[in-house]
Scaffold this motif. Structure first.
Motif, PDB file in Angstrom:
ATOM      1  N   ILE A 154     -11.551  30.537  11.901  1.00 63.93           N
ATOM      2  CA  ILE A 154     -10.404  29.770  11.383  1.00 63.93           C
ATOM      3  C   ILE A 154     -11.224  29.134  10.825  1.00 63.93           C
ATOM      4  O   ILE A 154     -10.875  27.898   9.959  1.00 63.93           O
ATOM      5  CB  ILE A 154      -9.597  29.281  12.605  1.00 63.93           C
ATOM      6  CG1 ILE A 154      -7.979  28.150  11.772  1.00 63.93           C
ATOM      7  CG2 ILE A 154     -10.167  27.744  13.051  1.00 63.93           C
ATOM      8  CD1 ILE A 154      -7.489  28.007  12.733  1.00 63.93           C
ATOM      9  N   LEU A 155     -11.912  29.108  10.609  1.00 71.64           N
ATOM     10  CA  LEU A 155     -13.148  27.825   9.776  1.00 71.64           C
ATOM     11  C   LEU A 155     -13.816  28.365   8.391  1.00 71.64           C
ATOM     12  O   LEU A 155     -14.082  28.053   7.956  1.00 71.64           O
ATOM     13  CB  LEU A 155     -14.196  27.687  10.858  1.00 71.64           C
ATOM     14  CG  LEU A 155     -14.372  26.848  11.572  1.00 71.64           C
ATOM     15  CD1 LEU A 155     -15.827  26.793  12.857  1.00 71.64           C
ATOM     16  CD2 LEU A 155     -14.396  25.377  11.201  1.00 71.64           C
ATOM     17  N   VAL A 209     -12.706  22.133  13.259  1.00 66.52           N
ATOM     18  CA  VAL A 209     -11.512  22.741  14.246  1.00 66.52           C
ATOM     19  C   VAL A 209     -11.905  22.157  15.540  1.00 66.52           C
ATOM     20  O   VAL A 209     -13.377  21.819  15.769  1.00 66.52           O
ATOM     21  CB  VAL A 209     -11.065  23.866  14.262  1.00 66.52           C
ATOM     22  CG1 VAL A 209     -13.044  24.550  15.082  1.00 66.52           C
ATOM     23  CG2 VAL A 209     -10.528  24.631  15.484  1.00 66.52           C
ATOM     24  N   ILE A 210     -11.584  21.156  16.043  1.00 65.82           N
ATOM     25  CA  ILE A 210     -11.465  20.578  17.126  1.00 65.82           C
ATOM     26  C   ILE A 210      -9.859  19.755  18.072  1.00 65.82           C
ATOM     27  O   ILE A 210      -8.776  20.305  17.695  1.00 65.82           O
ATOM     28  CB  ILE A 210     -11.620  18.832  16.702  1.00 65.82           C
ATOM     29  CG1 ILE A 210     -12.519  18.061  18.159  1.00 65.82           C
ATOM     30  CG2 ILE A 210     -10.624  17.960  15.608  1.00 65.82           C
ATOM     31  CD1 ILE A 210     -12.880  16.353  16.785  1.00 65.82           C
ATOM     32  N   GLN A 235      -4.694  20.067  25.597  1.00 62.38           N
ATOM     33  CA  GLN A 235      -5.383  19.570  24.667  1.00 62.38           C
ATOM     34  C   GLN A 235      -4.632  20.661  23.055  1.00 62.38           C
ATOM     35  O   GLN A 235      -4.389  21.277  23.528  1.00 62.38           O
ATOM     36  CB  GLN A 235      -6.610  18.708  24.346  1.00 62.38           C
ATOM     37  CG  GLN A 235      -7.340  18.312  25.551  1.00 62.38           C
ATOM     38  CD  GLN A 235      -8.105  19.089  26.348  1.00 62.38           C
ATOM     39  OE1 GLN A 235      -8.787  19.462  25.772  1.00 62.38           O
ATOM     40  NE2 GLN A 235      -8.701  18.454  27.439  1.00 62.38           N
ATOM     41  N   LYS A 236      -4.560  19.687  22.074  1.00 68.21           N
ATOM     42  CA  LYS A 236      -4.567  20.820  20.966  1.00 68.21           C
ATOM     43  C   LYS A 236      -5.113  21.008  20.567  1.00 68.21           C
ATOM     44  O   LYS A 236      -6.192  19.598  19.901  1.00 68.21           O
ATOM     45  CB  LYS A 236      -3.979  19.739  19.948  1.00 68.21           C
ATOM     46  CG  LYS A 236      -1.642  18.940  20.518  1.00 68.21           C
ATOM     47  CD  LYS A 236      -1.788  17.997  19.337  1.00 68.21           C
ATOM     48  CE  LYS A 236      -0.384  17.474  20.454  1.00 68.21           C
ATOM     49  NZ  LYS A 236       0.265  16.579  19.671  1.00 68.21           N
ATOM     50  N   LEU A 237      -5.600  22.245  20.243  1.00 68.94           N
ATOM     51  CA  LEU A 237      -7.128  22.691  19.485  1.00 68.94           C
ATOM     52  C   LEU A 237      -6.228  22.123  17.764  1.00 68.94           C
ATOM     53  O   LEU A 237      -5.335  22.596  16.641  1.00 68.94           O
ATOM     54  CB  LEU A 237      -7.095  23.976  19.560  1.00 68.94           C
ATOM     55  CG  LEU A 237      -7.957  24.605  18.287  1.00 68.94           C
ATOM     56  CD1 LEU A 237      -9.296  23.948  19.258  1.00 68.94           C
ATOM     57  CD2 LEU A 237      -8.556  25.992  17.929  1.00 68.94           C
ATOM     58  N   ASP A 251      -2.070  21.125  14.002  1.00 65.90           N
ATOM     59  CA  ASP A 251      -2.038  21.548  15.715  1.00 65.90           C
ATOM     60  C   ASP A 251      -1.831  23.562  15.009  1.00 65.90           C
ATOM     61  O   ASP A 251      -1.373  23.839  14.881  1.00 65.90           O
ATOM     62  CB  ASP A 251      -0.938  21.875  16.242  1.00 65.90           C
ATOM     63  CG  ASP A 251      -1.044  20.034  16.883  1.00 65.90           C
ATOM     64  OD1 ASP A 251      -1.586  18.932  16.316  1.00 65.90           O
ATOM     65  OD2 ASP A 251       0.369  19.934  17.375  1.00 65.90           O
ATOM     66  N   ILE A 252      -3.149  24.196  16.109  1.00 61.80           N
ATOM     67  CA  ILE A 252      -3.210  25.483  15.973  1.00 61.80           C
ATOM     68  C   ILE A 252      -2.392  26.032  17.079  1.00 61.80           C
ATOM     69  O   ILE A 252      -1.866  27.199  17.437  1.00 61.80           O
ATOM     70  CB  ILE A 252      -4.566  26.130  15.765  1.00 61.80           C
ATOM     71  CG1 ILE A 252      -4.835  25.222  14.379  1.00 61.80           C
ATOM     72  CG2 ILE A 252      -4.610  27.321  16.234  1.00 61.80           C
ATOM     73  CD1 ILE A 252      -4.068  25.511  12.727  1.00 61.80           C
ATOM     74  N   LEU A 253      -3.220  25.635  18.449  1.00 61.15           N
ATOM     75  CA  LEU A 253      -2.670  25.892  20.249  1.00 61.15           C
ATOM     76  C   LEU A 253      -3.406  25.352  20.387  1.00 61.15           C
ATOM     77  O   LEU A 253      -4.382  24.064  20.426  1.00 61.15           O
ATOM     78  CB  LEU A 253      -4.346  27.038  19.811  1.00 61.15           C
ATOM     79  CG  LEU A 253      -4.415  28.579  20.963  1.00 61.15           C
ATOM     80  CD1 LEU A 253      -3.041  28.875  20.070  1.00 61.15           C
ATOM     81  CD2 LEU A 253      -5.782  28.337  20.946  1.00 61.15           C
TER      82      LEU A 253
END
Ligand code: SAH
Length: 228
Positions: free
Chosen positions: A90-91, A189-190, A199-201, A215-217
């Motif tokens: 994703i980066l 990405v964090i 938590q939300k990635l 928000d991704i995952l």
């Protein structure tokens, strides 16, 4: 030159003889990485070449290619292979990009990054883990990764700004120093959220000095600690 050598080390590992886990690693890549939708060839190749069993405690080597996180000591964990690949993909790291990782842990994620680009900086807060990871990375030929023992909340100012930042511990909020150290056009990405809960990635993008977050995952990471 050292960058070139790092990438060569990656390729050599790929073909290294006497690896008892070649089949397990190939099966992991087919089922958990390609099979779960990871497409970037540089990420897939990295997952294929880095010997994950050398980054986990010896007693867990036979579980190294399972679809789950594993303990690495000091209450910390190495993420499941899919999450490592997903966060790397994703980066959108271009060859030659400068990448900062917060949370070196075992050094596995850093080794994956080193196969994608020669400029990798990684910060670890637990001295024993950081020193062991630095030693392991050098021993395995990932000479381009630089590891520093410090609180990664503050990033690594000396080499900023970064094209990409990857945080592998969950923060309550996105640390402002990391946003500052992200290049314009860069991606971070964090995992964000409370410790020990889902938590939300989050994907953070900086464009023309404006910061966009998505928000991704849903994910579960150990907490980003604070302090010396
Ligand atoms: N990326 C690692 C796994 C990370 S586990 C790997 O591939 O093995 C999360 C790591 O973040 C742990 O090693 C933990 O000690 C570290 N960590 C937690 N808080 C930190 C902080 N504030 N700064 C730097 N590292 C931190």
């Amino acid at each position: 030159m050292s960058g070139v050598l790092g990438i060569i080390a990656c390729l050599m590992l790929f073909a290294a003889p006497g690896d008892p886990f070649v089949r397990e690693r190939e099966a992991m890549v087919n089922a958990q990485i390609v099979g779960q939708g990871i497409k970037d060839p540089s990420v897939v190749d990295a997952m294929r070449s880095v010997k994950r069993h050398l980054f986990v405690p010896q007693a867990l080597a036979s579980s190294a290619y399972d679809d789950r996180p594993l303990p690495i000591g000091y209450g910390q964990t190495i993420s499941q292979p899919f999450i490592v690949a997903f966060m790397t993909e994703i980066l959108k790291i271009k060859p030659g990009a400068k990448v900062l990782e917060i949370g070196t842990g075992s050094g596995y994620q850093a080794a994956i990054l080193a196969c994608v680009t020669p400029e990798v900086y990684s910060v670890e807060i637990i001295e024993a883990l950081g020193l062991a990871a630095g030693k392991r990375l050098r021993a395995l030929g990932y000479n381009t990764v630089r590891v520093k023992i410090a609180d990664g909340y503050y990033g690594w100012e000396a080499y900023a700004p970064y094209d990409a930042i990857i945080v592998t511990a969950a923060a309550e909020y996105i640390p402002p120093p990391l946003i500052r150290q992200l290049k314009d056009g860069g991606r971070m990405v964090i995992p964000v959220g409370s410790p020990f809960m889902v938590q939300k990635l989050m994907l953070v993008e900086k464009q023309n000095s404006t910061v966009y977050t998505r928000d991704i995952l849903p994910v579960r990471f150990v907490p980003l600690r604070r302090g010396p």
